[in-house]
Write a protein that holds these residues in place. Structure first.
Motif, PDB file in Angstrom:
ATOM      1  N   MET A   1       0.845  -1.201   0.000  1.00 54.83           N
ATOM      2  CA  MET A   1       0.000   0.000   0.000  1.00 54.83           C
ATOM      3  C   MET A   1       0.881   1.253   0.000  1.00 54.83           C
ATOM      4  O   MET A   1       1.938   1.285   0.616  1.00 54.83           O
ATOM      5  CB  MET A   1      -0.898  -0.013   1.244  1.00 54.83           C
ATOM      6  N   LEU A   2       0.417   2.279  -0.686  1.00 53.76           N
ATOM      7  CA  LEU A   2       1.163   3.530  -0.749  1.00 53.76           C
ATOM      8  C   LEU A   2       1.224   4.210   0.616  1.00 53.76           C
ATOM      9  O   LEU A   2       0.337   4.013   1.457  1.00 53.76           O
ATOM     10  CB  LEU A   2       0.474   4.484  -1.734  1.00 53.76           C
ATOM     11  N   PRO A   3       2.254   5.026   0.859  1.00 58.14           N
ATOM     12  CA  PRO A   3       2.248   5.856   2.076  1.00 58.14           C
ATOM     13  C   PRO A   3       1.031   6.787   2.082  1.00 58.14           C
ATOM     14  O   PRO A   3       0.545   7.191   1.016  1.00 58.14           O
ATOM     15  CB  PRO A   3       3.561   6.640   1.965  1.00 58.14           C
ATOM     16  N   LEU A   4       0.587   7.128   3.293  1.00 52.09           N
ATOM     17  CA  LEU A   4      -0.606   7.970   3.416  1.00 52.09           C
ATOM     18  C   LEU A   4      -0.435   9.309   2.699  1.00 52.09           C
ATOM     19  O   LEU A   4      -1.383   9.824   2.089  1.00 52.09           O
ATOM     20  CB  LEU A   4      -0.916   8.200   4.901  1.00 52.09           C
ATOM     21  N   SER A   5       0.771   9.861   2.770  1.00 46.99           N
ATOM     22  CA  SER A   5       1.011  11.160   2.118  1.00 46.99           C
ATOM     23  C   SER A   5       0.797  11.054   0.606  1.00 46.99           C
ATOM     24  O   SER A   5       0.218  11.960  -0.018  1.00 46.99           O
ATOM     25  CB  SER A   5       2.429  11.647   2.417  1.00 46.99           C
ATOM     26  N   ASP A   6       1.237   9.942   0.009  1.00 43.16           N
ATOM     27  CA  ASP A   6       1.042   9.758  -1.439  1.00 43.16           C
ATOM     28  C   ASP A   6      -0.437   9.591  -1.776  1.00 43.16           C
ATOM     29  O   ASP A   6      -0.919  10.099  -2.804  1.00 43.16           O
ATOM     30  CB  ASP A   6       1.826   8.537  -1.919  1.00 43.16           C
ATOM     31  N   ILE A   7      -1.154   8.852  -0.907  1.00 43.08           N
ATOM     32  CA  ILE A   7      -2.596   8.684  -1.145  1.00 43.08           C
ATOM     33  C   ILE A   7      -3.300  10.037  -1.133  1.00 43.08           C
ATOM     34  O   ILE A   7      -4.141  10.336  -1.989  1.00 43.08           O
ATOM     35  CB  ILE A   7      -3.203   7.749  -0.079  1.00 43.08           C
ATOM     36  N   LEU A   8      -2.933  10.882  -0.165  1.00 39.78           N
ATOM     37  CA  LEU A   8      -3.559  12.208  -0.075  1.00 39.78           C
ATOM     38  C   LEU A   8      -3.225  13.054  -1.305  1.00 39.78           C
ATOM     39  O   LEU A   8      -4.098  13.735  -1.851  1.00 39.78           O
ATOM     40  CB  LEU A   8      -3.087  12.918   1.197  1.00 39.78           C
ATOM     41  N   ILE A   9      -1.980  12.999  -1.736  1.00 41.45           N
ATOM     42  CA  ILE A   9      -1.571  13.815  -2.904  1.00 41.45           C
ATOM     43  C   ILE A   9      -2.328  13.386  -4.158  1.00 41.45           C
ATOM     44  O   ILE A   9      -2.893  14.217  -4.877  1.00 41.45           O
ATOM     45  CB  ILE A   9      -0.044  13.693  -3.120  1.00 41.45           C
ATOM     46  N   TRP A  10      -2.370  12.084  -4.425  1.00 41.30           N
ATOM     47  CA  TRP A  10      -3.023  11.622  -5.651  1.00 41.30           C
ATOM     48  C   TRP A  10      -4.537  11.753  -5.565  1.00 41.30           C
ATOM     49  O   TRP A  10      -5.211  12.000  -6.579  1.00 41.30           O
ATOM     50  CB  TRP A  10      -2.616  10.178  -5.946  1.00 41.30           C
ATOM     51  N   SER A  11      -5.095  11.607  -4.368  1.00 43.91           N
ATOM     52  CA  SER A  11      -6.541  11.816  -4.210  1.00 43.91           C
ATOM     53  C   SER A  11      -6.892  13.277  -4.464  1.00 43.91           C
ATOM     54  O   SER A  11      -7.883  13.584  -5.140  1.00 43.91           O
ATOM     55  CB  SER A  11      -6.991  11.413  -2.800  1.00 43.91           C
ATOM     56  N   PHE A  12      -6.071  14.172  -3.913  1.00 39.77           N
ATOM     57  CA  PHE A  12      -6.313  15.604  -4.128  1.00 39.77           C
ATOM     58  C   PHE A  12      -6.174  15.950  -5.608  1.00 39.77           C
ATOM     59  O   PHE A  12      -6.950  16.747  -6.141  1.00 39.77           O
ATOM     60  CB  PHE A  12      -5.332  16.436  -3.301  1.00 39.77           C
ATOM     61  N   ALA A  13      -5.195  15.333  -6.256  1.00 35.81           N
ATOM     62  CA  ALA A  13      -5.047  15.565  -7.704  1.00 35.81           C
ATOM     63  C   ALA A  13      -6.303  15.105  -8.451  1.00 35.81           C
ATOM     64  O   ALA A  13      -6.763  15.763  -9.394  1.00 35.81           O
ATOM     65  CB  ALA A  13      -3.816  14.821  -8.222  1.00 35.81           C
ATOM     66  N   GLY A  14      -6.874  13.971  -8.022  1.00 36.34           N
ATOM     67  CA  GLY A  14      -8.107  13.485  -8.641  1.00 36.34           C
ATOM     68  C   GLY A  14      -9.270  14.435  -8.422  1.00 36.34           C
ATOM     69  O   GLY A  14     -10.049  14.715  -9.335  1.00 36.34           O
ATOM     70  N   VAL A  15      -9.401  14.948  -7.187  1.00 40.51           N
ATOM     71  CA  VAL A  15     -10.478  15.903  -6.887  1.00 40.51           C
ATOM     72  C   VAL A  15     -10.319  17.166  -7.730  1.00 40.51           C
ATOM     73  O   VAL A  15     -11.293  17.677  -8.300  1.00 40.51           O
ATOM     74  CB  VAL A  15     -10.471  16.273  -5.384  1.00 40.51           C
ATOM     75  N   LEU A  16      -9.091  17.665  -7.812  1.00 35.49           N
ATOM     76  CA  LEU A  16      -8.842  18.887  -8.588  1.00 35.49           C
ATOM     77  C   LEU A  16      -9.168  18.657 -10.059  1.00 35.49           C
ATOM     78  O   LEU A  16      -9.845  19.476 -10.702  1.00 35.49           O
ATOM     79  CB  LEU A  16      -7.379  19.302  -8.425  1.00 35.49           C
ATOM     80  N   PHE A  17      -8.713  17.535 -10.584  1.00 30.29           N
ATOM     81  CA  PHE A  17      -8.977  17.197 -11.989  1.00 30.29           C
ATOM     82  C   PHE A  17     -10.477  17.065 -12.236  1.00 30.29           C
ATOM     83  O   PHE A  17     -11.022  17.630 -13.191  1.00 30.29           O
ATOM     84  CB  PHE A  17      -8.252  15.893 -12.323  1.00 30.29           C
ATOM     85  N   GLY A  18     -11.158  16.305 -11.360  1.00 36.08           N
ATOM     86  CA  GLY A  18     -12.606  16.105 -11.533  1.00 36.08           C
ATOM     87  C   GLY A  18     -13.376  17.399 -11.414  1.00 36.08           C
ATOM     88  O   GLY A  18     -14.341  17.636 -12.153  1.00 36.08           O
ATOM     89  N   SER A  19     -12.972  18.268 -10.490  1.00 42.11           N
ATOM     90  CA  SER A  19     -13.688  19.535 -10.293  1.00 42.11           C
ATOM     91  C   SER A  19     -13.547  20.450 -11.496  1.00 42.11           C
ATOM     92  O   SER A  19     -14.499  21.133 -11.886  1.00 42.11           O
ATOM     93  CB  SER A  19     -13.148  20.246  -9.040  1.00 42.11           C
ATOM     94  N   LEU A  20     -12.367  20.467 -12.086  1.00 41.33           N
ATOM     95  CA  LEU A  20     -12.125  21.393 -13.197  1.00 41.33           C
ATOM     96  C   LEU A  20     -12.889  21.023 -14.464  1.00 41.33           C
ATOM     97  O   LEU A  20     -13.205  21.903 -15.271  1.00 41.33           O
ATOM     98  CB  LEU A  20     -10.614  21.455 -13.504  1.00 41.33           C
ATOM     99  N   ILE A  21     -13.185  19.740 -14.665  1.00 35.20           N
ATOM    100  CA  ILE A  21     -13.855  19.356 -15.919  1.00 35.20           C
ATOM    101  C   ILE A  21     -15.341  18.982 -15.734  1.00 35.20           C
ATOM    102  O   ILE A  21     -16.087  18.945 -16.706  1.00 35.20           O
ATOM    103  CB  ILE A  21     -13.110  18.188 -16.602  1.00 35.20           C
ATOM    104  N   SER A  22     -15.776  18.704 -14.497  1.00 35.67           N
ATOM    105  CA  SER A  22     -17.120  18.141 -14.309  1.00 35.67           C
ATOM    106  C   SER A  22     -18.241  19.154 -14.471  1.00 35.67           C
ATOM    107  O   SER A  22     -19.401  18.764 -14.612  1.00 35.67           O
ATOM    108  CB  SER A  22     -17.223  17.490 -12.922  1.00 35.67           C
ATOM    109  N   TRP A  23     -17.949  20.454 -14.424  1.00 35.24           N
ATOM    110  CA  TRP A  23     -19.007  21.449 -14.578  1.00 35.24           C
ATOM    111  C   TRP A  23     -19.283  21.759 -16.050  1.00 35.24           C
ATOM    112  O   TRP A  23     -20.248  22.439 -16.377  1.00 35.24           O
ATOM    113  CB  TRP A  23     -18.636  22.738 -13.850  1.00 35.24           C
TER     114      TRP A  23
END
Length: 440
Positions: A1-23
């Motif tokens: 399993m990835l370190p927690l810090s990496d999970i947070l970084i990639w999850s945040f990247a996913g949220v940012l990506f999804g937010s920018l295109i989903s509207w």
């Protein structure tokens, strides 16, 4: 399993990506993730173990932020107000921001229901229920399709000048729905069972078809209707009740869970069944239930990929991610629950802020120009994923999607493109159906 810090970084990247295109109207998170994988790949710039968390963050964002396109960018002229979705009626009354707030109430409720379910219910209850009921999915699916047709009722039969005209107006919606369902089904059968699209597009071969059914046809309608840009009220006020919120949350959760757990059954089909079971009434209850339903359907379905003792693959996003990496441990499952809460909080704030900005500037926006740009992007996406034949499939499915609008029937009948081929396959008649179509 990835370190927690990496999970947070990639999850945040996913949220940012999804937010920018989903509207953006016409964009679906599954299509964009598929395009990212096709163009950039996974494994070099992003660790394969991070891809499920990136996808989860993006899908949570989509389940929240897509309320913006549903409310603000899908409108017709005011003469059709009685034929529109409740969100569109709110927009024509200058209450688009209120509709977004109602949706967000439902989305937050759906997130809490999902998280509590993942913590205390799903690991113990879902596996035995799914194993007991999965052999009967063909019957469930057939019953829901029949219910979709039966729940229609002859309409507009009192508007014609002659008997024949009244008869046609009364039944055109139902007959049009049946026609759209079967034409969509034939297109889906060809796409799924022939080599019309390249074999290298195995995981994205349905993408241009669904872009046409639900994305491109929507965008073209926006271009043709040239919707009015009406002043909107940005105030934080809603008209609803705690009773309506609780009842809508229950109905939305029921429909979303059915759609998340069982294959082929979509959020709209689950909402249709649950809406009748719980006797939902009122525009506010409908919008709240949609928020609950979409979170349970999209996020809940994707989250099943993390459940170690079940690990169901539901939805195009889960299929795409599982082709690269499937989570294996309870640690990843618990981390996914945390990611859902974090992503939901960020997505809530982003959706709220974006709605306020759009409500204040809505009457100066140019939806028609945005729609032209989106239409071009959707063609490019289809070409990059499936080549020129994918663009042909996109064109045909767009025409079918526009037919649904012309008959004023449910757009969900286009799901025949998925349901009919699967039903034919489940009943063992694929060969006979191909022979009937002259394909084999």
């Amino acid at each position: 399993m990835l370190p927690l810090s990496d999970i947070l970084i990639w999850s945040f990247a996913g949220v940012l990506f999804g937010s920018l295109i989903s509207w953006i109207p016409g964009f679906h998170i599954y299509n964009i993730i598929a395009l990212l994988v096709a163009v950039f790949g996974v494994g070099e710039k992003m660790p394969v173990e991070a891809f499920p968390f990136f996808g989860l963050g993006a899908i949570v964002a989509y389940s929240y932020v897509s309320a913006i396109s549903s409310v603000y960018f899908s409108v017709a002229d005011e003469s059709a107000v009685f034929l529109l979705f409740p969100t569109q009626r709110y927009l024509l009354l200058g209450r688009g921001h209120e509709a977004v707030l109602l949706y967000l109430i439902g989305a937050v409720s759906g997130t809490l229901i999902l998280v509590l379910g993942m913590l205390f219910i799903f690991p113990k209850v879902l596996p035995p229920i799914y194993q007991a009921t999965s052999p009967y999915i063909t019957y469930f699916l057939t019953a829901i399709v029949l219910f979709m047709f039966m729940s229609e009722w002859p309409k507009e039969g009192d508007r014609g000048r002659t008997v024949k005209e009244r008869l046609w107006l009364a039944w055109r919606q139902i007959l049009g729905g049946i026609l759209v369902f079967f034409i969509s089904g034939i297109l889906g059968f060809i796409v799924m069972n022939t080599s019309v699209l390249p074999t290298t597009s195995a995981y994205t071969r349905l993408t241009p078809m669904f872009i046409g059914f639900f994305g491109m046809s929507w965008v073209i309608l926006n271009i043709l209707s040239n919707p009015p840009m009406l002043p909107q009220k940005p105030e934080d006020m809603i008209e609803s009740s705690i009773y309506n919120t609780l009842k809508a949350s229950f109905g939305g959760a029921l429909g979303g869970t059915i759609a998340a757990v069982y294959p082929i059954i979509t959020g709209g089909m689950g909402a249709l069944v649950a809406g009748h079971m719980t006797s939902q009434r009122g525009d506010d209850a409908f919008i709240i239930s949609q928020g609950v339903n979409r979170v349970l359907y999209y996020v809940g379905a994707f989250s099943l990929l993390f459940l170690p003792n079940l690990r169901l693959t539901r939805g195009a996003g889960a299929w795409l991610v599982s082709s690269i990496y499937t989570p294996k441990s309870y640690s990843e499952y618990i981390a996914a629950i945390g990611v859902i809460l974090l992503a939901a909080g960020i997505s809530f704030l982003f959706t709220y802020a974006l709605s306020v900005v759009i409500a204040r500037s809505f009457n100066v926006m140019h939806i028609k120009k945005v729609s032209y740009f989106v239409a071009a992007v959707l063609v490019v996406i289809s070409y990059l994923l499936t080549g020129w034949m994918g663009v042909v499939v996109l064109f045909v499915s767009t025409v079918i999607g526009l037919m649904a609008a012309a008959f004023n029937t449910r757009r969900s009948y286009c799901l025949g493109g998925l349901i009919l081929p699967v039903l034919v396959s489940m009943t063992g008649h694929t060969g006979a159906f191909m022979h009937l179509l002259g394909l084999g």
